[in-house]
Design a protein around this motif. Structure first.
Motif, PDB file in Angstrom:
ATOM      1  N   ASP A  43       1.039   3.726  -2.647  1.00  0.00           N
ATOM      2  CA  ASP A  43       1.209   5.352  -2.256  1.00  0.00           C
ATOM      3  C   ASP A  43       2.361   6.704  -2.439  1.00  0.00           C
ATOM      4  OD1 ASP A  43      -1.401   5.382  -1.190  1.00  0.00           O
ATOM      5  OD2 ASP A  43      -0.797   5.115   0.642  1.00  0.00           O
ATOM      6  N   THR A  44       3.485   5.608  -2.546  1.00  0.00           N
ATOM      7  CA  THR A  44       4.747   6.524  -3.819  1.00  0.00           C
ATOM      8  C   THR A  44       4.683   6.403  -4.928  1.00  0.00           C
ATOM      9  OG1 THR A  44       6.103   5.293  -2.037  1.00  0.00           O
ATOM     10  CG2 THR A  44       6.909   6.150  -3.738  1.00  0.00           C
ATOM     11  N   SER A  63       0.877  -1.125   0.146  1.00  0.00           N
ATOM     12  CA  SER A  63      -0.411  -0.313  -0.046  1.00  0.00           C
ATOM     13  C   SER A  63       1.102   1.287   0.034  1.00  0.00           C
ATOM     14  CB  SER A  63      -1.116  -0.002   0.729  1.00  0.00           C
ATOM     15  OG  SER A  63      -1.505   0.787   1.786  1.00  0.00           O
ATOM     16  N   ALA A  64       1.981   1.100   1.041  1.00  0.00           N
ATOM     17  CA  ALA A  64       2.751   2.578   0.585  1.00  0.00           C
ATOM     18  C   ALA A  64       3.648   3.047  -0.567  1.00  0.00           C
ATOM     19  CB  ALA A  64       3.758   1.799   1.815  1.00  0.00           C
TER      20      ALA A  64
END
Length: 196
Positions: free
Chosen positions: A57-58, A53-54
């Motif tokens: 997002d990045t 998920s991170a």
């Protein structure tokens, strides 16, 4: 950040995606998984999902920044093309005006030479201009270009400048696309950027 730096970041980010799927964290003295801060990871798959998920997002943030940068460059490119087109139009206008002025000057100069010759004057020396009629070097005047070329081909070929023939690229392309095998040529497809 420059585009090349963003491209490097994209490459690094995509390299990390496989690392996330295959990520095995360190363990503490009891064999429990721990993160980089030493915190215990209760559910490894949930932790990996958090990393994914991170990662996404990045990616979204980097993509938005890249798109903004690309848009700014595209807008600048459009203004450069507009400026170049305006200069091109101005060049054509200036060239046409220059040619009119040069033709006017040539006609006036010929008239002045004719008038000076008519009264037998070869030199005029005045405060703002000095005029002198002089004999120019001899130059070749071709009365019949095709006739001379035929004669020179048979009698004096060194008097002719020969150009290489032009390749008909559209016809060559058509033959290659039809399956013909032609030596020394090949088809290539380049890319172009459309900016609207």
């Amino acid at each position: 950040m420059e585009l090349y730096q963003m491209t490097e970041q994209f490459n690094e980010l995509f390299d990390r995606f496989d690392e996330i799927d295959n990520y095995i964290p360190d363990t503490d003295e009891f064999g429990r998984y721990i993160d980089g801060n030493g915190e215990i990871i209760e559910d490894l798959e949930a932790f990996r999902e958090k990393l994914r998920s991170a990662w996404f997002d990045t990616l979204v943030g980097l993509e938005a920044e890249f798109n903004d940068k690309a848009e700014n460059i595209a807008v600048y490119l459009k203004s450069l093309y507009i400026e170049a087109a305006a200069m091109h139009d101005e060049e054509k206008t200036l060239k046409a005006r220059r040619m009119v002025i040069e033709q006017r000057a040539d006609r006036l100069k010929k008239h002045l030479i004719k008038s000076m010759n008519a009264i037998g004057v070869k030199k005029i020396d005045m405060p703002r201009a000095r005029l002198t009629i002089r004999k120019n070097p001899e130059s070749v005047i071709v009365d019949d270009e095709l006739g001379f070329i035929r004669w020179a081909q048979e009698n004096a070929n060194m008097l002719l400048k020969v150009k290489l023939p032009d390749i008909k690229k559209a016809e060559t392309k058509r033959l290659i696309q039809a399956g013909e095998s032609l030596p020394y040529v090949h088809l290539d497809r380049t890319e172009s950027l459309i900016i609207k």
